[in-house]
Write an enzyme that holds these catalytic residues in place. Structure first.
Site, short mmCIF file in Angstrom:
data_model
loop_
_atom_site.label_atom_id
_atom_site.label_comp_id
_atom_site.label_asym_id
_atom_site.label_seq_id
_atom_site.Cartn_x
_atom_site.Cartn_y
_atom_site.Cartn_z
NE ARG A 76 -3.81 -2.19 2.37
CZ ARG A 76 -3.61 -3.49 2.62
NH1 ARG A 76 -2.42 -3.92 3.01
NH2 ARG A 76 -4.60 -4.35 2.48
CG HIS A 175 -0.36 -11.41 -3.74
ND1 HIS A 175 -1.42 -12.12 -3.23
CD2 HIS A 175 -0.27 -10.30 -2.98
CE1 HIS A 175 -1.98 -11.45 -2.24
NE2 HIS A 175 -1.29 -10.33 -2.06
CG ASP A 248 -2.24 -7.62 5.24
OD1 ASP A 248 -1.24 -7.88 4.53
OD2 ASP A 248 -3.22 -6.98 4.82
CD GLU A 309 1.89 -10.01 -0.16
OE1 GLU A 309 1.92 -8.85 -0.62
OE2 GLU A 309 0.97 -10.42 0.59
#
Length: 348
Positions: A76, A175, A248, A309
């Site tokens: 992000r 991913h 996350d 990731e």
């Protein structure tokens, strides 16, 4: 023995399969999407250990980013804005007011050019794509090369390389959602994960990193001696609950072990090791996975897979003391991640 097969899916898409005596890996030239990794369990039964849509047309939108190359910037970007040399660039806003995984025209939905190759100890495919200046709002024409290679030693290598003609930002990853139970028989709650990391990035309510946790000792984020993922699923830690009861988060590697990540599933006997020259990774346990999407074996649901990731942190754009994601015209972006596969208990 190693082998490479190419199957035409439609007018533009091809699925490649790399195989050796032990395992096989399949992927598309669209998005560089990994569709299958077949690895034997402790009884010798080969099963798929990554999530895959049953209907390949779902990869056109790929709401879960299954198996794809992610870029220009994985992760992000706060307020979908970057600043380079006193110039502000507005990026695609594709997650509320923020920018996620390269935007609407990210590398996950690009049709990549490809070349196949065979070497003495392996076989593979090299994908290339030129991202034009201004794509998704990013500056610079960026030439990207991603190579998938399977060796005779059961190593799956992903090599990333890129150059730019203008100062820009770049951090690439893959991913794939892994599930070592095989063919999605169970969730990943019983996966034991070891991570060479004593520091993580702390998230706000929009899942934007805002601080560095300098010591994760005695928390649900300390994976240095191994931990079951379910510990984070049931945790009362505010950071676990913030992301939907799970993980996350970006883990900064300590770079003190040969493999930065080890994943084991005792029921199947499968073990996966991850080695990389990236400074860290986001571990995502599918806490926010959209439910009910038809996958190859079952419908999507929470905790059905876990992503590793490996990447530099996008948060370096607004947080100090983090590895940079800036790429200059006189530099070559060059990163590698190696996945190796074995069995906890050999077949007798």
């Amino acid at each position: 023995m190693i082998d490479l097969k190419k199957e035409k899916i439609n007018d533009d898409w091809y699925e490649f399969t790399l195989s050796n005596h032990f395992m096989s890996i399949s992927f598309l030239n669209f998005g560089g999407i990994i569709t299958k990794i077949l690895v034997p369990d402790k009884y010798g039964t080969k099963e798929n250990i990554v999530l895959c849509y049953q209907d390949y047309t779902h990869y056109e939108t790929n709401p879960l980013y299954l198996g794809a190359i992610i870029g220009r910037v994985a992760g992000r970007i706060k307020n979908a804005t970057i600043q380079i040399q006193n110039t502000e660039y507005k990026l695609d806003q594709n997650e509320s007011c923020h920018h996620l995984h390269g935007g609407k025209k990210g590398f996950h939905n690009v049709l990549w050019d490809f070349n196949t190759f065979q070497e003495e100890d392996g076989i593979g495919v090299t994908f290339t794509y030129t991202s034009p200046d201004g794509e998704s709002g990013y500056p610079g024409n960026v030439n990207v090369k991603v190579t998938y290679r399977l060796t005779i030693n059961n190593e799956f290598l992903i090599d990333y390389e890129a150059t730019t003609d203008k100062e820009t930002v770049l951090t690439l990853t893959n991913h794939s959602y892994f599930n070592l139970s095989g063919d999605l028989k169970n969730t990943v709650s019983d996966h034991e994960v070891t991570i060479d990391s004593s520091r993580i990035l702390k998230l706000d309510k929009d899942l934007i990193p805002f601080d560095i946790v300098e010591d994760v000792s005695e928390t649900e984020f300390d994976f240095r001696r191994g931990k079951l993922l379910q510990e984070g699923f049931v945790s009362h830690n505010e950071q676990n609950q913030l992301v939907g009861c799970g993980y996350d988060h970006y883990f900064l590697f300590d770079q003190q072990t040969a493999n930065q990540v080890i994943v084991a599933n005792n029921d199947s006997g499968r073990i996966m090791k991850i080695k990389t020259n990236q400074p860290g990774m986001v571990m995502y346990t599918a806490n926010g996975m959209q439910e009910g999407i038809r996958l190859n074996e079952v419908k999507s649901k929470k905790y059905l897979g876990v992503c590793f990731e490996t990447q530099a942190p996008s948060a370096s754009l607004w947080l100090n003391d983090l590895p940079s994601i800036t790429l200059l015209p006189n530099e070559t972006y060059k990163k590698q991640t190696i996945f190796s596969f074995d069995m906890v208990e050999k077949k007798k």
